[in-house]
Design an enzyme around this catalytic site. Sequence first.
Site, PDB file in Angstrom:
ATOM      1  CG  HIS A 179       9.864  -3.683   1.015  1.00 42.83           C
ATOM      2  ND1 HIS A 179       9.216  -2.758   0.237  1.00 42.83           N
ATOM      3  CD2 HIS A 179       8.910  -4.279   1.774  1.00 42.83           C
ATOM      4  CE1 HIS A 179       7.909  -2.788   0.532  1.00 42.83           C
ATOM      5  NE2 HIS A 179       7.711  -3.702   1.466  1.00 42.83           N
ATOM      6  CB  SER A 205      -3.452  -5.844   0.917  1.00 43.16           C
ATOM      7  OG  SER A 205      -3.047  -4.750   0.117  1.00 43.16           O
ATOM      8  CD  GLU A 226       6.225  -7.747   1.376  1.00 44.77           C
ATOM      9  OE1 GLU A 226       5.416  -7.588   2.288  1.00 44.77           O
ATOM     10  OE2 GLU A 226       7.025  -6.874   1.028  1.00 44.77           O
ATOM     11  N   GLY A 258       0.086  -2.423  -0.267  1.00 39.22           N
ATOM     12  CA  GLY A 258      -0.584  -1.136  -0.047  1.00 39.22           C
ATOM     13  C   GLY A 258      -1.783  -0.895  -0.938  1.00 39.22           C
ATOM     14  CG  ASN A 267       8.060  -2.680   6.120  1.00 32.31           C
ATOM     15  OD1 ASN A 267       8.729  -1.764   6.590  1.00 32.31           O
ATOM     16  ND2 ASN A 267       7.995  -2.922   4.818  1.00 32.31           N
ATOM     17  CD1 TRP A 268       5.151  -0.314  11.815  1.00 32.53           C
ATOM     18  CD2 TRP A 268       6.355   0.897  13.272  1.00 32.53           C
ATOM     19  NE1 TRP A 268       4.704  -0.597  13.077  1.00 32.53           N
ATOM     20  CE2 TRP A 268       5.414   0.124  13.986  1.00 32.53           C
ATOM     21  CE3 TRP A 268       7.217   1.735  13.974  1.00 32.53           C
ATOM     22  CZ2 TRP A 268       5.314   0.171  15.381  1.00 32.53           C
ATOM     23  CZ3 TRP A 268       7.118   1.781  15.357  1.00 32.53           C
ATOM     24  CH2 TRP A 268       6.178   1.005  16.046  1.00 32.53           C
ATOM     25  CE  LYS A 269       5.404  -0.764   3.484  1.00 30.32           C
ATOM     26  NZ  LYS A 269       4.594  -0.914   2.297  1.00 30.32           N
ATOM     27  CD  GLU A 329       7.135   0.286  -0.012  1.00 32.50           C
ATOM     28  OE1 GLU A 329       7.732   0.549   1.043  1.00 32.50           O
ATOM     29  OE2 GLU A 329       5.943  -0.099  -0.035  1.00 32.50           O
TER      30      GLU A 329
HETATM   31  P1  PGA Z   1       0.984  -3.521   3.135  1.00 36.89           P
HETATM   32  O1  PGA Z   1       2.581  -3.535   2.977  1.00 36.89           O
HETATM   33  O2  PGA Z   1       0.661  -4.493   4.265  1.00 36.89           O
HETATM   34  O3  PGA Z   1       0.649  -2.108   3.479  1.00 36.89           O
HETATM   35  O4  PGA Z   1       0.408  -3.978   1.853  1.00 36.89           O
HETATM   36  C1  PGA Z   1       3.315  -4.723   3.071  1.00 36.89           C
HETATM   37  C2  PGA Z   1       4.767  -4.452   2.838  1.00 36.89           C
HETATM   38  O5  PGA Z   1       5.112  -3.538   2.083  1.00 36.89           O
HETATM   39  O6  PGA Z   1       5.639  -5.153   3.392  1.00 36.89           O
END
Ligand code: PGA
Length: 254
Positions: free
Chosen positions: A94, A212, A166, A172, A8-10, A96
């Site tokens: 997600h 993470s 998640e 993150g 997931n590159w966001k 976010e």
């Molecule tokens: P992360 O993000 O691996 O940087 O913790 C995971 C995600 O948001 O899907």
Amino acid sequence: MKLIIAANWKMHKTAAETVIFCEQLKRRESEFGGVEVLLCPPFTALAPAASALEGSAIRLGAQNISWEEQGAYTGEIAAPMLKEFGVSHVILGHSERRHIFGEEDVSIRKKLERALQAGLVPILCVGETEAQRKGGETGAVLERQLRAALEGLEGEKVKEMIIAYEPVWAIGSGQAASPGDAADAASLVRRVAEKHLGGGAGGALRVQYGGSVNAGNIGSFVSLPPVNGALVGGASLEVDTFAALVVAAGEAAG
Ligand code: PGA
């Protein structure tokens, strides 16, 4: 069950950067064993990624879709526009999107229905915040998010769906959930999915852990049977780091 590792590159990488990544990752593909690999770049990089990945088994996913098929919806992207470029998966709900952009269970459900109808495999994200975890509400939060998304969904396609557990506090932060907690959550996800979908769907769908994940800890998650892969943010942005993670997942799963 086949593992699926999704990047997931966001909001990272231009089209040009994506092409370089894809070409380099393709060269490492023979090391990936039986692990399915999915890249989810920003919308603008999907078409170039599709061209760069031609001839490879690496799949493409989007990070969001509209619940509508077309129409006067400024700024939205519809499922058929993604399918045109060979996109097969879509990340929905997600944290976010839920927490920064205010997406709620109701709209996530509509997007999920649209994805299934369009033949995109949804990766539905669920997870508790730190406060909810501290308050002992993890199970209730997951049940609520899953029920809102899944209750009454029909069709064989639901069995191909992926649910990503998640925990919001792990995303993150560098602080992953313990493998045991991730496995417990994955088992709960399966139970609740079976309750709302029936027909063996809870056992058939794949559950990812996200938050993470890196090459050093992936093995401890995917070696536990209820977990069938990972949704990876930060550790998916560099080719070598990501390839090492995929290889480690394959080795751990045997
Ligand atoms: P992360 O993000 O691996 O940087 O913790 C995971 C995600 O948001 O899907």
